[in-house]
Design a protein around this motif. Sequence first.
Motif, short mmCIF file in Angstrom:
data_model
loop_
_atom_site.label_atom_id
_atom_site.label_comp_id
_atom_site.label_asym_id
_atom_site.label_seq_id
_atom_site.Cartn_x
_atom_site.Cartn_y
_atom_site.Cartn_z
N PRO A 149 0.83 -1.21 0.00
CA PRO A 149 0.00 0.00 0.00
C PRO A 149 0.87 1.26 0.00
CG PRO A 149 -0.63 -1.50 1.78
CD PRO A 149 0.65 -2.00 1.21
N PHE A 150 0.57 2.15 -0.94
CA PHE A 150 1.34 3.38 -1.11
C PHE A 150 1.36 4.21 0.18
CE2 PHE A 150 0.74 7.96 -2.07
CZ PHE A 150 2.01 8.24 -2.52
N ILE A 151 0.20 4.38 0.80
CA ILE A 151 0.13 5.25 1.99
C ILE A 151 0.93 4.65 3.14
CG2 ILE A 151 -1.45 6.18 3.74
CD1 ILE A 151 -3.44 6.65 1.58
N VAL A 168 4.62 5.39 2.43
CA VAL A 168 5.05 6.80 2.60
C VAL A 168 4.92 7.26 4.05
CG1 VAL A 168 4.65 7.48 0.22
CG2 VAL A 168 2.81 7.76 1.85
N MET A 169 3.92 6.74 4.74
CA MET A 169 3.80 7.12 6.16
C MET A 169 4.98 6.58 6.95
SD MET A 169 0.14 7.15 7.76
CE MET A 169 -1.10 8.31 7.33
N GLY A 170 5.39 5.37 6.61
CA GLY A 170 6.55 4.79 7.29
C GLY A 170 7.83 5.51 6.90
N ILE A 171 8.09 5.59 5.60
CA ILE A 171 9.36 6.13 5.10
C ILE A 171 9.51 7.63 5.41
CG2 ILE A 171 10.71 6.58 2.98
CD1 ILE A 171 10.80 3.67 3.76
N GLY A 213 -4.48 7.05 10.94
CA GLY A 213 -4.64 7.21 9.49
C GLY A 213 -4.44 5.90 8.75
N VAL A 214 -3.39 5.17 9.12
CA VAL A 214 -3.11 3.90 8.44
C VAL A 214 -4.17 2.86 8.79
CG1 VAL A 214 -1.53 1.94 8.56
CG2 VAL A 214 -0.68 4.15 7.94
N ASP A 272 -1.56 -3.23 8.57
CA ASP A 272 -1.05 -1.99 7.98
C ASP A 272 -0.26 -1.17 9.00
OD1 ASP A 272 -2.21 -2.65 5.59
OD2 ASP A 272 -4.01 -1.44 5.88
N VAL A 273 -0.73 -1.19 10.25
CA VAL A 273 -0.04 -0.42 11.30
C VAL A 273 1.35 -1.00 11.53
CG1 VAL A 273 -0.12 0.30 13.72
CG2 VAL A 273 -2.23 0.20 12.39
#
Lengths: 503, 59
Positions: free
Chosen positions: A205-207, A210-213, A402-403, A412-413
């Motif tokens: 998943p893109f989000i 990007v949230m992680g990176i 958000g995730v 996802d988290v």
Amino acid sequence: MDVLHNLLHGFALALTPYNLWMAVVGCFFGTIIGILPGLGPSATIAMLLPFTFGMSPVPAMIMLCAIVYGSKYGGSTTSILINVPGENASVVTTFDGYQMALQGRAGAALGISAIGSFIGGVVGMFGLIFVCVPLVEFSLKFGPAEYFSLIIMGMLTVVFVGGKSIIKSLMSAVIGLGLGLVGSDVVQGAPRFVYGIPELMDGVPFIVLVMGIFGISEVLESAEEKMKMDSIRVPFNKLWPTLSDILQSKWAILRGTIIGFFIGVLPGAGSTLSSFISYGVEKTTSKHPELFGKGAIEGVAGPETANNAACSGEMVPLLGLGIPSSGSNAMLLGGMMLYGLRPGPMLFKTNPDFVWTLIASMFIGNFILIIMNLPMVPLFAYTLRLPYSLLYPAILLICTIGVYTLNDHVFDVWAMLILGVAGYLMKKYDIPGAPMVIGLILGPILEQSLYRALSLAHGDLTTFVTRPISAVLLGISLVMTVTVLFRTVRQVRIQAADDSMMA
Amino acid sequence: MTILGFVPTVTLFVFVILFVLERYPLLKSILYGIIMSGAVFLIFRYWLDIDLPKGLLGL
């Protein structure tokens, strides 16, 4: 006439109360994000993307774009007041901006920075229209082979220009391309690299990435640095630069606009490089270069204008070709794709309302920002007093919620947290995250273009060099690669010669 | 999270960060934990209408 008609229609849509409100919200958050060191526009867009899913694409993208250019306005505030750049493009502003503040001229520095940013942003938008429209007309001739070659060229430019080390940028891009392969095969739809994990069937998943990176890693890095911010106070009545300040800065602003826009158009170069080049040009052309670094107003006006003009320039490859040239633009591209919009020439044909409303909103956003920034800088500066120890748990919470809300999956988290640690390690080892995100987004498009081009050419690989536009794009890629290799080999040889001399 | 629920987890998370990592005083850490979890709960549950996971306590 078509352009003018479309632009006016875009203004009519952008000026509807809800869209205008979203521009104001984006500008406000962008300025705050720019002011707060340790939280960049990429991380903010990553954090806010899940919460925009309930909105329609136009207001959502208006808000997200406003965050990007708003952060450029806000970034100068910390550079001038506390000698800490709010974001990368404002590093140069610390050289003279902080010196001006120490001399009691913080208001003049903040004022000229806002005026320069406004002029750079607005003139850059005209540049965007004049360059983007012919570019779109031209790129309508592109087929799958041309897209394949264009993506190769775009990715190579990002790799060669984007980071401190080409090898590290390349590594990041290859990892991104690899992550883009996870999920379903584009041809047969068969699962690929999913290792029996059902959550990976739709790809990484893109989000979450990007949230992680960008999000979690920035928080971890900033929390580790334990930033202490002690701001220089600016009275409300001392924010306007004098007439002589403005006259002294006029050529710096003009040069900054031109440099910023054209550097911004180049994929991978972006606003940081444009601000450094602008500073160098101002110092070289100045009659008093010895004043640079000691509070020269041109050293603030030029780079601040350039980084905002670059922000408009960066939209040319994004909107015209669908190629993001920076981390924050990759976020915008990802956001548009999540809404089912594919940036590129066809977007101007299929969704003209969206494109022209977005462009018009950027004009309006620059007006909002100058109105918001000039009188309210002291208020924004108050946010610097908020202890980071309270801010980062809040950011972590927003990222987590958000995730989680994406699919209601705790998977996802965990993925975000693991990628956050990976992103933190990447920062520690100077591996840029933007090529990875660009690789993840463009990888599947690259694969699809390759497949379609080869299908149309009945498997003939020479299609990429026999089609003229594709051949030119691949030729440019080859010249870039050879030049960079030649330069690297020469540097290694010089280094080896120096080492042997020392020995 | 599904055992404890969202609100107690956030309170605990903020408390641990402030008290253990940031060396805030005990009462201040508890207070900030409660304020932050309450604010986040109100914003996301009631304003943004996001269904946050509930635990055994129903929070």
